[in-house]
Every structure is written in C-alpha cells, then in structure tokens.
Design an enzyme around this catalytic site. Structure first.
Site, PDB file in Angstrom:
ATOM      1  N   GLY A   1      50.916  29.220   7.462  1.00 51.11           N
ATOM      2  CA  GLY A   1      52.240  29.432   6.888  1.00 51.11           C
ATOM      3  C   GLY A   1      52.200  30.514   5.834  1.00 51.11           C
TER       4      GLY A   1
ATOM      5  N   GLY B   1      52.112  30.325  -0.733  1.00 49.89           N
ATOM      6  CA  GLY B   1      52.864  29.479  -1.660  1.00 49.89           C
ATOM      7  C   GLY B   1      53.593  28.336  -1.004  1.00 49.89           C
TER       8      GLY B   1
ATOM      9  N   LYS C   1      49.601  25.107   1.117  1.00 48.83           N
ATOM     10  CA  LYS C   1      48.496  24.845   2.045  1.00 48.83           C
ATOM     11  C   LYS C   1      47.232  24.427   1.277  1.00 48.83           C
ATOM     12  CE  LYS C   1      48.767  28.972   3.826  1.00 48.83           C
ATOM     13  NZ  LYS C   1      49.887  29.485   3.023  1.00 48.83           N
ATOM     14  N   THR C   2      46.924  25.225   0.257  1.00 47.94           N
ATOM     15  CA  THR C   2      45.712  24.928  -0.497  1.00 47.94           C
ATOM     16  C   THR C   2      45.839  23.616  -1.255  1.00 47.94           C
ATOM     17  OG1 THR C   2      45.575  27.281  -0.815  1.00 47.94           O
ATOM     18  CG2 THR C   2      44.088  25.952  -2.117  1.00 47.94           C
TER      19      THR C   2
ATOM     20  N   SER D   1      61.117  41.895  18.719  1.00 56.30           N
ATOM     21  CA  SER D   1      62.300  41.080  18.434  1.00 56.30           C
ATOM     22  C   SER D   1      63.422  41.858  17.751  1.00 56.30           C
ATOM     23  CB  SER D   1      61.917  39.867  17.585  1.00 56.30           C
ATOM     24  OG  SER D   1      61.623  40.293  16.280  1.00 56.30           O
TER      25      SER D   1
ATOM     26  N   LYS E   1      62.555  32.790  10.579  1.00 55.68           N
ATOM     27  CA  LYS E   1      63.649  33.769  10.577  1.00 55.68           C
ATOM     28  C   LYS E   1      64.962  33.138  10.128  1.00 55.68           C
ATOM     29  CE  LYS E   1      61.666  36.817  14.033  1.00 55.68           C
ATOM     30  NZ  LYS E   1      61.673  37.262  15.424  1.00 55.68           N
TER      31      LYS E   1
HETATM   32  P1  ADP Z   1      49.237  28.378  -0.322  1.00 59.59           P
HETATM   33  O1  ADP Z   1      47.849  27.890  -0.292  1.00 59.59           O
HETATM   34  O2  ADP Z   1      50.049  27.937   0.835  1.00 59.59           O
HETATM   35  O3  ADP Z   1      49.366  29.843  -0.535  1.00 59.59           O
HETATM   36  P2  ADP Z   1      49.430  26.800  -2.728  1.00 59.59           P
HETATM   37  O4  ADP Z   1      48.830  25.576  -2.186  1.00 59.59           O
HETATM   38  O5  ADP Z   1      48.590  27.642  -3.611  1.00 59.59           O
HETATM   39  O6  ADP Z   1      49.970  27.707  -1.545  1.00 59.59           O
HETATM   40  O7  ADP Z   1      50.774  26.427  -3.439  1.00 59.59           O
HETATM   41  C1  ADP Z   1      51.319  27.092  -4.511  1.00 59.59           C
HETATM   42  C2  ADP Z   1      51.909  26.125  -5.468  1.00 59.59           C
HETATM   43  O8  ADP Z   1      53.062  25.542  -4.921  1.00 59.59           O
HETATM   44  C3  ADP Z   1      50.979  24.987  -5.806  1.00 59.59           C
HETATM   45  O9  ADP Z   1      51.046  24.742  -7.157  1.00 59.59           O
HETATM   46  C4  ADP Z   1      51.553  23.809  -5.024  1.00 59.59           C
HETATM   47  O10 ADP Z   1      51.309  22.615  -5.669  1.00 59.59           O
HETATM   48  C5  ADP Z   1      53.022  24.135  -4.989  1.00 59.59           C
HETATM   49  N1  ADP Z   1      53.658  23.564  -3.785  1.00 59.59           N
HETATM   50  C6  ADP Z   1      53.780  24.160  -2.595  1.00 59.59           C
HETATM   51  N2  ADP Z   1      54.403  23.364  -1.727  1.00 59.59           N
HETATM   52  C7  ADP Z   1      54.704  22.230  -2.383  1.00 59.59           C
HETATM   53  C8  ADP Z   1      55.355  21.004  -2.014  1.00 59.59           C
HETATM   54  N3  ADP Z   1      55.828  20.782  -0.800  1.00 59.59           N
HETATM   55  N4  ADP Z   1      55.453  20.073  -2.957  1.00 59.59           N
HETATM   56  C9  ADP Z   1      54.984  20.275  -4.201  1.00 59.59           C
HETATM   57  N5  ADP Z   1      54.380  21.382  -4.605  1.00 59.59           N
HETATM   58  C10 ADP Z   1      54.224  22.371  -3.709  1.00 59.59           C
END
Ligand code: ADP
Length: 865
Positions: free
Chosen positions: A355, A358, A361-362, A732, A775
C-alpha cells in the site's frame, strides 16, 4: 739423521687417533707393553722413535698389518714413568719416513725405515701452490680462529714447501684421514695441491656452518625475545586487572557456550574454534576476531523462544487498540492465532502488506508482534543491493559481521520473533550479488530452516520466525519472492477514516511523545479538516501525523515559555483559579496565566474559537482550523482548485502511483501548424501510444462525434500532462486523453467535477483498469463529484467505504462513445448532425480565414488551470 741412515733401525710406537707431523711437539701417554718397552730402550740408547698411526683404533695388540706404512721419526724431549707403568712422553717430530721392514715384533717393535727427505727445490709452480696454501690458511684462521699465534708465525715464515705442508697440516683441526693423506703423499707438489683442496673445502664447510649457526642463533633470539615480551605482557595485564589466568577469554566463552543449549553442529564448531583461540596470543588481532565470532554465537537465540499468545479475544483487543479499521489484515492475523491453537508448530506465514506510504504497514507489523506476544524486529531493505548485507561477509574479511537477518535475530533475543522486512520492493541488485536470491532462502519455508550466513558458517533455523514484508507496489517485488508471500493490500484512507485515525490514534500518540499528557489538549474537527485538505494531500496518514506532531511541539514550546510543566499542572489541577494567591514562583506563574486566560470564553461551548490557545488551570488548549493555520502557516493545497472552472481541452484522469491514487489533469491545445502532434509532460511509451490511439479514434469516428474530419489539417495538436518532472505511464489514461482531445476539438468543456479512468482501443472499446480503490479514493480526496469507470470495473467498488460511495456519483461505460456521452451530456452523438449545431471549435473550423484566428485565440487565450 746420519746416525739413522747408518743404522736404519728404530723402535716403533703405534699411535691411536694421532698423526704427528715433523716440527710438531706433542705430549702423549704410552701404556702398551711393546710400546713401553720400545720407548724405554730408545731412551736408554738415546735413539729417536718411529711413530706411526694405527689403522684401527680398536686393535689393542696390533701386528705388522695393523699400522700404516708412513710415520714420523721423533725425538724424545721428556719422559716420565708413572706409577701404573705407563709413560708420559713429550716428543718432537723430525722427519717423515716409510717402514722398510720389521726386525722385531715380539718384545717390542723394531723397524728399518726409509726417511722421506723434504724437497729443497722451489719451482714456480710450487711457489704458487705455497702461496695458495698460505692464503687459504690465513683465511681459514680468520674464520675459525683456532690456531695459536706462534704456529701462525711459524707457518707464515716457512720457506720449504714440505715444511709448510707439515706445519699447516699439523696445526689445523683436520680429520685423521686427511692428516694421514697429507703425511703419506710423497710428491711435494701433490702434497701442496691436496693441502689447498682440503683447506678450501674446510673453509666452505665452516662458512656454511657459521651461516647456519647464525640463523639458529637469530631464531633462538627471536623466540627468547617473544617469550620475554609475552611474559612482560602477562605481567602488564595482571597489573591492569585483565583476566590473568584466562588471557584469551576462551574459558569464559566456553562456560557461556556450555550454559547455552546449542544445536550439535554449532557446538562442534564452537569447540574447534575455542581450541584454536586457547592457542592464540591473547592480544593478536586473530584472537580478537575469533572472540567476536564466538560472542556472536553465544548471543544468538538458538533455542530460546517466547510463548505465543493463544487468546484470540485478547489479540483482537490489542490489534484494535493500535489501529483503526484494517479489518482484513486483522482477520488474517486472528486466523493465524486460531490455527496455532489447533496445531502448535505452524510454518510461519509470510504476509506482505502492500500500500501507499503512511497507511500503517510498519506499525501493523509491530502490533502483530504485540498481539502474538512475540518480540519484534525490523529491517529496511530500501536501497539494499549487496547480497552480503543479507548474508554477511566471511569472517576472514576485515571488519566482517553477520548479515542483517542474523543481526536482527540477535536483537530479537528469541528464535520466533515477528520479523518485518520493510520496503522489499526497493531492493536492487548489481555486481555485488542479488539480495533477492538471499532473501528467497530467508523466506522460503522449504529452505529457511537452514539459513546460511557467511559469517556464522553454520546454518541458522529461521522456520519459527513470522515474516512480514511491506511494499508500495507489488510490481517491483521479484517474482520468486512474491510467489511465496500472501499479499494483503492496504489502500489509502478516506477523509473520514483519516479523521478518526488522527483523533483516536495519532493525536494521543503524539501528545505522549511530546510529553504533553499532563495538559488538556483537544483537536477539533475543523482542525482535522484543515490538516487533511490543506496540508496533507496523501493516501496515508504519515504527513498528517507529522503535522500534528508539529503543532504539538509548538504547543509544548508555548507551555514551557509560559512556565507550565507537569508539576505545575498537578499542583493546579484540582483547585479553582480564582482561589489562588499569586506569589512569584514558577508554579504561581502558571496560575497567573491560567487566571488571566480563563477570563476568555470557555472553549468547549464554542467549538470554533477565535484563539488557538485557551489555557485554563490545566493548560487547556483547543486546536481548531484557525489554530492550525497559526501554527503551520498558510495552507499548502488550496481546496477546490481542481474540479472548478472547466475549460475546453481539459480533462481529469485518475492514476495509480506508489504513493496512492492521484488526480491526473490532461490538457490539449490546438494551434495553427502543420499537423504535428506534440506530447509533453514526461510521458511513458504506453501513454504516448494511448494519445495516438485517442487521436486516431476521434478521426475514425468524426462523423458520429460530429467533428470535422479535417481537424488536424494545418493545425498542431499539443497534449500536455502537467507536473512534467514526474514520469507518468500506463494505459488507463486512454479515456482521459480522448476526452481532453475531443473537448479541445469540439470546444466543449468536460462536465465539472468529472474524473475518469479507462483504457481505450482503436475500435472504441473501454477496457477495465487496475487500482480502482486507490483511484476512487483519490477522486474523493480531490473533491470530484462524478467518476467514470469502465463497466467491467464495477465489481471493484465493493471495498470502497460507504462515505465515498455516497459522496461520488459513479458512471460506467462499455465504449468510448458511451463514455463521451456521459462526459459531454449536452452533445448528442447518436446521429451525425449538422456541424453548425455544435459550438466552439467546430464553428470556427467551418469558417474560412478568420476562423483560424478564433481557434488560435480560443486555445491560447484560455489558459488551463
Ligand atoms: P507505512 O509503513 O505504511 O509507510 P507506518 O506504519 O509508518 O506506515 O504508519 C505511519 C503512521 O501512521 C504510524 O504512526 C501509524 O501508527 C499511523 N497509522 C497508519 N494507519 C493507521 C491506522 N489504521 N490506525 C492508527 N494509526 C495508523
């Protein structure tokens, strides 16, 4: 001498181990019966003796054949009878002589001898030979230093050749055979030559001997020096308090390794290395390397594991505590826990979260670890291009270390952590090897029970690890890796979801991280709206979190400036501001502020406060839309800049990018020219081809579309997709390009609020595309109201959140003509109608000369957004 010649007869004494040359004075003992008798008789008669060497030393009672034939006539200088019957004799050699015959052998030895007179004549050859012998003698003496100085003088002053040989041979430490040889040779020149040869070989032998002795001595010296230094070092180490009796640390390591439950292969390897370490110099670099290696082995979790949480309800709670929504992912994790309950050893599934940035995922990975009760480690693979980063370097390399996998396992401290491999799509490969193939070994359940790290040199079992990978796009994950993973897509969030995430998760988290738990901080809806729309046009919530943190830092600064702190808040919280006296201290300052500020209207009652900060006794702060602007400055994205004010030639497409869905404006201008088509805006090949296809489609269907067939004649068509620095590609955009071209040709703008996506064919079919959810979310984010999609994408709307479905009107089309009918509702395409009916460019085209001006003006005078 004359006497001898006259008499020809002499008493003979056989010698053991001794050759006497003329002019040598030698002491020796005589003990054998016949010899004693001979000596006594000779002494009584005042006659010289004949001394001759025995052939074999062992013969005690020699006969005629046991002695050599050449010997030396010698004069008795001293004789002393000893109590045991032996005689101590001192003799001086006179001349060499050959035994003629024996006259008596029973009582004593008597022989008739023939003296060998020395040669008197010195030929040049002999003179040269003498010189050689002399030089070699000197050289020998220089090396050996074994000849007495008087003897050296005697040799140097010898002028008779035979005398020279006698002196040299008598004084040098030669072997018995060599001496005998020199004594027996009759010919003087031959004696000299042989003498020179013998000395030469002796010199050579001696130099060799000296060389070897030198080397041995040096070696011995070095060993001694090393020993000495080592002893010194031990003493120094003792002084410094370093481990005295275990200088290499081998014993300590052995104990640690024994305490660990190591797999057999590893234990064997360690034993071998420990032995090697024990034998090494404690301070040598090799022993340091080996120690580090063994410490790595000690520190790794080989059998240690954490127990899994098997309580599904508890796990659900934890997942919900950490993340808003994300139902699908949470369900998958709960499924896994359920299976664990039924079967204790499940091969770790490999989940791959895909995805935009932000989207959590992490942090979801971290949350999975928490819900399972496992430890969590994370490795970012972004930019990893060297296989050694995954697998480590061989330990013989300078500064070698294990790879990231093993390093992280040590950090995890258990063999079953949740292991997050972040950004797996950002790896690359070059000549240093392909990290993807190493990762394959990590992720493949068939192989990862015996993962080989180059540094460890023993296999490590990764089969209990739960691997989670993340990526922005599945396309860039090497196929063999993708094949082994279970892909879970996490698309971007809607505004509503973002608001919830910010309110329930991001704000509380950031309040804590900025040390503001003691303050009473509230974010109002208007603040979130502003932040989401004006400051963070993104699919995820990373920037939203960053901006919230930004605001909170500013609030913290204000609080500090005003003298607020957790302590002051505690002290002031329960009390009423008015009841407080105002002494001048840090605590009271906060009350003072509070009292002053509390005179302002209370926040809760009026949600849209004119001021951002309204501290009360608990440093109360309410953040609303205006406050956001105050803290962060002017908005970065202006609302509604996109969908409004549609001009002919402009259409909004929707694109899928790694950062989530994006709005993709396409502009077309038609100007006077030579029929050329220009495409600008960093377009990829597929997009260029789509533009060509769109153009051909319009020409092919000009009648149905009611546009002139000649619209490209004497005109240039310029297609531009703004934000030229960002490369764009993909099929697309086909329908968007068609709509923009048609709009430019017909002079009719696309209906306001329309976003579209779909691939076109030359025959006018509208083909489905991917990334629909992203999209649609982008269209919603950019405040579009209508969205046009290929009909076959209708099924993809299932996962779209309800509020987005409500906010957007969806239109579906099977063909390009249908699509254009939706986008340009005021035009009818059913029947070819008179061109005059349509306004804009069509009119202009019909008119002769001035029309072209109008066309140009139209295109140029109406700059698009
Ligand atoms: P990614 O790894 O997808 O780039 P992160 O895991 O670093 O994103 O997420 C960025 C921030 O957004 C983190 O602080 C995370 O806790 C917060 N966040 C993202 N999605 C959610 C969610 N569904 N609920 C609560 N916090 C979220």
């Amino acid at each position: 001498m004359k006497l001898l010649l006259k008499r020809h007869e002499m008493f003979m004494v056989p010698l053991k181990d001794l050759v006497i040359f003329p002019r040598m004075v030698v002491p020796f003992f005589v003990g054998r019966r016949r010899s004693v008798r001979g000596v006594e008789e000779a002494a009584r008669m005042g006659r010289p003796l004949f001394l001759v060497a025995q052939k074999k030393n062992a013969v005690e009672d020699p006969g005629e054949h046991d002695v050599h034939t050449v010997g030396t006539i010698a004069r008795i200088l001293q004789m002393m009878k000893l109590p045991d019957g032996k005689i101590r004799l001192l003799v001086e050699g006179l001349d060499r002589a050959v035994i003629g015959r024996y006259t008596e052998t029973k009582e004593c030895f008597r022989v008739i001898v023939r003296p060998m007179a020395p040669a008197r004549e010195v030929t040049p050859q002999i003179s040269a030979l003498m010189r050689t012998v002399l030089t070699q003698f000197t050289q020998f003496n220089e090396i050996a230093r074994k000849v007495a100085p008087e003897a050296v003088t005697a040799v140097e002053s010898a002028d008779v050749p035979d005398v020279l040989v006698d002196l040299v041979a008598g004084n040098l430490p030669l072997k018995l055979e060599q001496k005998l040889e020199l004594l027996s040779l009759e010919n003087t020149a031959a004696r000299l030559e042989r003498c020179a040869a013998i000395i030469a070989s002796e010199i050579e032998l001696m130099s060799l001997e000296q060389e070897i002795t030198g080397k041995v001595r040096r070696k011995l010296e070095k060993t001694q020096k090393d020993y000495f230094l080592n002893e010194q070092m031990k003493e120094i180490q003792k002084e410094l308090g370093a481990e005295g009796d275990d200088p290499t640390g081998a014993r300590e390591l052995e104990e640690k390794l024994k305490a660990k439950d190591l797999p057999l292969e590893v234990a064997d390897k360690c034993q071998k290395e420990l032995k090697r370490l024990g034998r090494m110099q404690p301070m040598s670099p090799e022993s340091a390397l080996l120690r580090t290696y063994l410490e790595w082995i000690v520190d790794l979790p080989w059998k240690e594991a954490t127990p899994d949480n098997k309580d599904i309800e508890r796990a659900r709670q934890i997942l919900d505590e950490d993340h808003y929504d994300l139902k699908k992912v949470k369900e998958r994790i709960l499924d896994f826990i359920a299976v664990r309950q039924l079967k204790s050893r499940v091969k770790g599934p490999i989940l791959c979260f895909i995805g935009p940035p932000g989207t959590g995922k992490t942090s979801l990975g971290r949350s999975v670890a928490r819900s399972l009760g496992r430890s969590f480690v994370r490795v970012s693979l972004g930019g990893v291009r060297d296989e050694a980063e995954i697998r480590g370097h061989r330990k013989t390399y300078v500064g070698a270390l294990p790879g990231k996998i093993v390093q992280s396992m040590r950090k995890a401290g258990s063999r079953n952590p949740v292991f997050l491999l972040d950004e797996i799509d950002k790896m690359s490969s070059d000549w240093r090897g392909d990290p993807a193939s190493a990762l394959l070994e990590v992720l493949d359940p068939e192989q990862n029970h015996a993962f080989m790290d180059h540094y460890l040199e023993v296999s490590y079992d990764l089969s209990d690890v739960m691997f989670i990978t993340t990526a922005n796009s599945a396309h860039n994950i090497p196929y063999p890796l993708r094949d082994r993973m279970e892909i879970i897509e996490i698309s971007g969030y809607t505004e509503f979801e973002k608001e919830n995430i910010a309110d329930k998760f991001l704000v509380p988290k950031q309040i804590q991280e900025n040390g503001l738990e003691w303050a009473d901080i509230t974010f109002q809806k208007s603040a979130f709206h502003k932040l989401i729309r004006g400051y963070t046009m993104e699919a995820g919530v990373r920037n939203l979190e960053r901006e919230i943190a930004n605001i909170l830092r500013k609030i913290a600064r204000e609080a500090v400036k005003e003298g607020m702190s957790p302590l002051s808040a505690q002290a002031s919280a329960p009390s009423e501001p008015s009841s407080i006296a105002v002494p001048a201290s840090a605590e009271t300052e906060s009350f003072a502020t509070a009292t002053v500020e509390s005179a302002l209207p209370a926040d809760a009652a009026s949600p849209e406060l004119p001021t951002a900060v309204a501290p009360t006794s608990r440093h109360k702060v309410v953040v609303n839309g205006k406050a956001v602007e105050k803290y962060l400055g002017k908005e970065k994205f202006l609302e509604d800049t996109f969908s409004q004010d549609m001009k002919p030639g402009l259409a909004y497409g929707l694109a899928w990018t790694e950062l989530g869905g994006q709005l993709l404006p396409v502009e077309v201008a038609i100007v006077v020219g030579k029929g050329e088509v220009t495409l600008t805006g960093s377009l990829g090949d597929v997009m260029k081809e789509s533009a060509q296809a769109a153009l051909t489609f319009l020409r092919a269907h000009h009648e149905k579309l009611r546009i002139p067939a000649t619209f490209t004649k004497e005109r240039d068509i310029h297609v531009h997709v703004p934000e030229g620095a960002i490369p764009k590609d993909g099929p697309s955009a086909g329908i968007t390009l068609t709509a923009a071209l048609f709009s430019a040709v017909s002079g009719v703008p696309v209906t306001t609020g329309f976003a579209m996506t779909g691939e076109i064919t030359l025959t006018g079919r509208l083909l489905p595309i991917g990334g629909v959810k992203e999209k649609v979310l982008a269209a919603h984010r950019y405040k579009m109201t209508h969205i046009l999609l290929p009909r076959r994408n209708e099924k993809d709307l299932e996962e779209i959140p309800a509020e987005v479905m409500q906010a957007l009107t969806f239109h579906f089309a099977d063909s390009v003509l249908d699509a254009l009918a939706v986008l340009f509702p005021d035009r009818s395409f059913a029947e070819p109608s008179p061109l005059a009916a349509s306004p804009g460019i069509v009119d202009a085209l019909r008119r002769p000369e001035p029309a072209e001006r109008t066309l140009v003006d139209t295109a140029l005078d109406q700059p698009i957004v």
